[in-house]
Design a protein around this motif. Structure first.
Motif, PDB file in Angstrom:
ATOM      1  N   ALA A   1      23.217   0.005  -9.597  1.00 45.96           N
ATOM      2  CA  ALA A   1      22.253  -0.387  -8.566  1.00 45.96           C
ATOM      3  C   ALA A   1      22.885  -0.323  -7.175  1.00 45.96           C
ATOM      4  O   ALA A   1      22.224   0.059  -6.193  1.00 45.96           O
ATOM      5  N   ALA A   2      24.165  -0.693  -7.082  1.00 45.23           N
ATOM      6  CA  ALA A   2      24.864  -0.626  -5.792  1.00 45.23           C
ATOM      7  C   ALA A   2      24.957   0.814  -5.304  1.00 45.23           C
ATOM      8  O   ALA A   2      24.816   1.083  -4.102  1.00 45.23           O
ATOM      9  N   TYR A   3      25.156   1.761  -6.221  1.00 48.64           N
ATOM     10  CA  TYR A   3      25.201   3.176  -5.842  1.00 48.64           C
ATOM     11  C   TYR A   3      23.819   3.671  -5.418  1.00 48.64           C
ATOM     12  O   TYR A   3      23.698   4.439  -4.458  1.00 48.64           O
ATOM     13  N   ARG A   4      22.784   3.231  -6.117  1.00 50.41           N
ATOM     14  CA  ARG A   4      21.429   3.681  -5.762  1.00 50.41           C
ATOM     15  C   ARG A   4      21.044   3.208  -4.366  1.00 50.41           C
ATOM     16  O   ARG A   4      20.332   3.913  -3.637  1.00 50.41           O
ATOM     17  N   ARG A   5      21.467   2.003  -4.003  1.00 51.85           N
ATOM     18  CA  ARG A   5      21.120   1.474  -2.674  1.00 51.85           C
ATOM     19  C   ARG A   5      21.684   2.339  -1.554  1.00 51.85           C
ATOM     20  O   ARG A   5      21.134   2.386  -0.455  1.00 51.85           O
ATOM     21  N   CYS A   6      22.788   3.009  -1.807  1.00 53.73           N
ATOM     22  CA  CYS A   6      23.433   3.831  -0.765  1.00 53.73           C
ATOM     23  C   CYS A   6      22.605   5.063  -0.427  1.00 53.73           C
ATOM     24  O   CYS A   6      22.575   5.501   0.730  1.00 53.73           O
ATOM     25  N   GLY A   7      21.940   5.650  -1.422  1.00 52.58           N
ATOM     26  CA  GLY A   7      21.060   6.789  -1.187  1.00 52.58           C
ATOM     27  C   GLY A   7      21.767   7.994  -0.586  1.00 52.58           C
ATOM     28  O   GLY A   7      22.977   8.200  -0.756  1.00 52.58           O
ATOM     29  N   TRP A   8      20.976   8.798   0.145  1.00 52.39           N
ATOM     30  CA  TRP A   8      21.526  10.008   0.759  1.00 52.39           C
ATOM     31  C   TRP A   8      22.520   9.678   1.864  1.00 52.39           C
ATOM     32  O   TRP A   8      23.454  10.452   2.122  1.00 52.39           O
ATOM     33  N   THR A   9      22.327   8.540   2.510  1.00 45.70           N
ATOM     34  CA  THR A   9      23.289   8.125   3.534  1.00 45.70           C
ATOM     35  C   THR A   9      24.666   7.939   2.919  1.00 45.70           C
ATOM     36  O   THR A   9      25.684   8.308   3.517  1.00 45.70           O
ATOM     37  N   GLY A  10      24.717   7.382   1.716  1.00 40.54           N
ATOM     38  CA  GLY A  10      25.989   7.197   1.028  1.00 40.54           C
ATOM     39  C   GLY A  10      26.681   8.507   0.723  1.00 40.54           C
ATOM     40  O   GLY A  10      27.916   8.612   0.809  1.00 40.54           O
ATOM     41  N   ILE A  11      25.906   9.530   0.375  1.00 41.66           N
ATOM     42  CA  ILE A  11      26.500  10.849   0.111  1.00 41.66           C
ATOM     43  C   ILE A  11      27.117  11.408   1.389  1.00 41.66           C
ATOM     44  O   ILE A  11      28.231  11.962   1.381  1.00 41.66           O
TER      45      ILE A  11
END
Length: 314
Positions: free
Chosen positions: A67-77
């Motif tokens: 869930a923590a990874y999903r919250r990052c979304g495209w910005t996280g990439i």
């Protein structure tokens, strides 16, 4: 109640941010001590730091890691890609120029971020920020011009790339306030390690490092980098940016002193003046903004404590 939980909010922030800065202080020094080829040190740093960041994410979030990874979304990439460039710039900068030069140039990233926020986020910058940017750019130019031979131009260029991409990273993270982007650093490590690994395998005679070199690399990339960066990432949740910027200077000062003391990398006069200009400007700006913040808090607190008096004066 744990000792950490018993501390005030601000004390927790000081402990986390200061601890992260001091943890990261030997980074540039240990890159020099490892003395590995460019592709090899980047490969080990990438894969080992990815493992370290993953372990930290699992410890912090447990079953909520996905869930923590999903919250990052495209910005996280985008954050992961940018931090990959920052890692390459920092490591390669230390391969081609003095560790102190790299650290001093990297210290300018908060001001570069301020300039980018003006361009991208349309934030108005106070006059003091523009003056600080000008002084720091002069200081960086002095560092770069002082030791222009023997490939140091390349090293200074890589260091400036690291500072710029880190600044873009800061600006991008501010578009998603409240979202922890540190789990995405796992992908940064995988990107750096994979690309560097291809260069390493394509070399004439790829070989593994000696035992003492491998020990330094494991200490740096599996323990110091993941722990230090994670602590620094938590700092802005507890402290204003001015104080975080001041505490991050601990890494620059302590790291530079370690390099001068252990490696004997004595700074040339112009580089010393340029570095002093950068650090002095950042320190003065951070201290001034801290005083403004305390003054504003005092005014706000007084208004809340005596609302009736404020009404009478109106």
């Amino acid at each position: 109640m744990s000792a950490f939980a018993s501390l005030s909010h601000r004390q927790q922030g000081l402990l986390l941010t200061g601890g992260g800065a001091l943890t990261m202080a030997p980074d540039a020094l240990l890159i020099k001590v490892a003395d590995l080829p460019d592709a090899e040190i980047l490969m080990w740093r990438g894969f080992l730091s990815a493992l370290g960041f993953l372990l930290i994410a699992l410890l912090r979030y447990g079953r909520g890691t996905l869930a923590a990874y999903r919250r990052c979304g495209w910005t996280g990439i985008a954050v992961a890609l940018l931090f990959s460039l920052t890692t390459c710039g920092f490591v390669l900068g230390n391969q081609y120029t003095k560790a102190g030069n790299v650290l001093m140039i990297l210290a300018s990233s908060p001001l570069i971020a301020a300039g980018l926020s003006w361009v991208i986020l349309k934030e108005r910058l106070p006059r003091r920020t523009w003056l600080a940017i000008c002084f720091c750019m002069v200081g960086i130019a002095m560092i770069a011009l002082d030791d222009a031979g023997a490939g140091s131009w390349v090293g200074n260029g890589f260091a400036l790339m690291a500072a710029t991409t880190l600044a873009i990273n800061f600006t991008l993270c501010r578009t998603r306030p409240g979202v922890d982007m540190s789990p995405m650093l796992v992908f940064n490590g995988l990107i750096v390690g994979s690309v560097a690994g291809l260069f390493w395998l394509s070399g004439s005679e790829p070989s593994f490092p000696a035992v003492n070199q491998l020990a330094v690399v494991i200490l740096l990339c599996l323990i110091i980098v993941p722990c230090g960066v994670t602590l620094l990432q938590r700092g802005p949740l507890y402290l204003p940016s001015a104080e975080v910027g001041l505490l991050i200077l601990l890494e620059v000062v302590v790291g530079t002193l370690l390099a001068w003391w252990i490696l004997g990398e004595q700074p040339a006069p112009m580089a010393l003046v340029g570095g002093t200009l950068v650090l002095g400007t950042l320190f003065a700006k951070g201290l001034y903004e801290r005083r403004l913040e305390l003054r504003q808090r005092a005014v706000t607190g007084a208004a809340l404590q005596h609302p009736d008096e404020r009404v009478k004066t109106l």
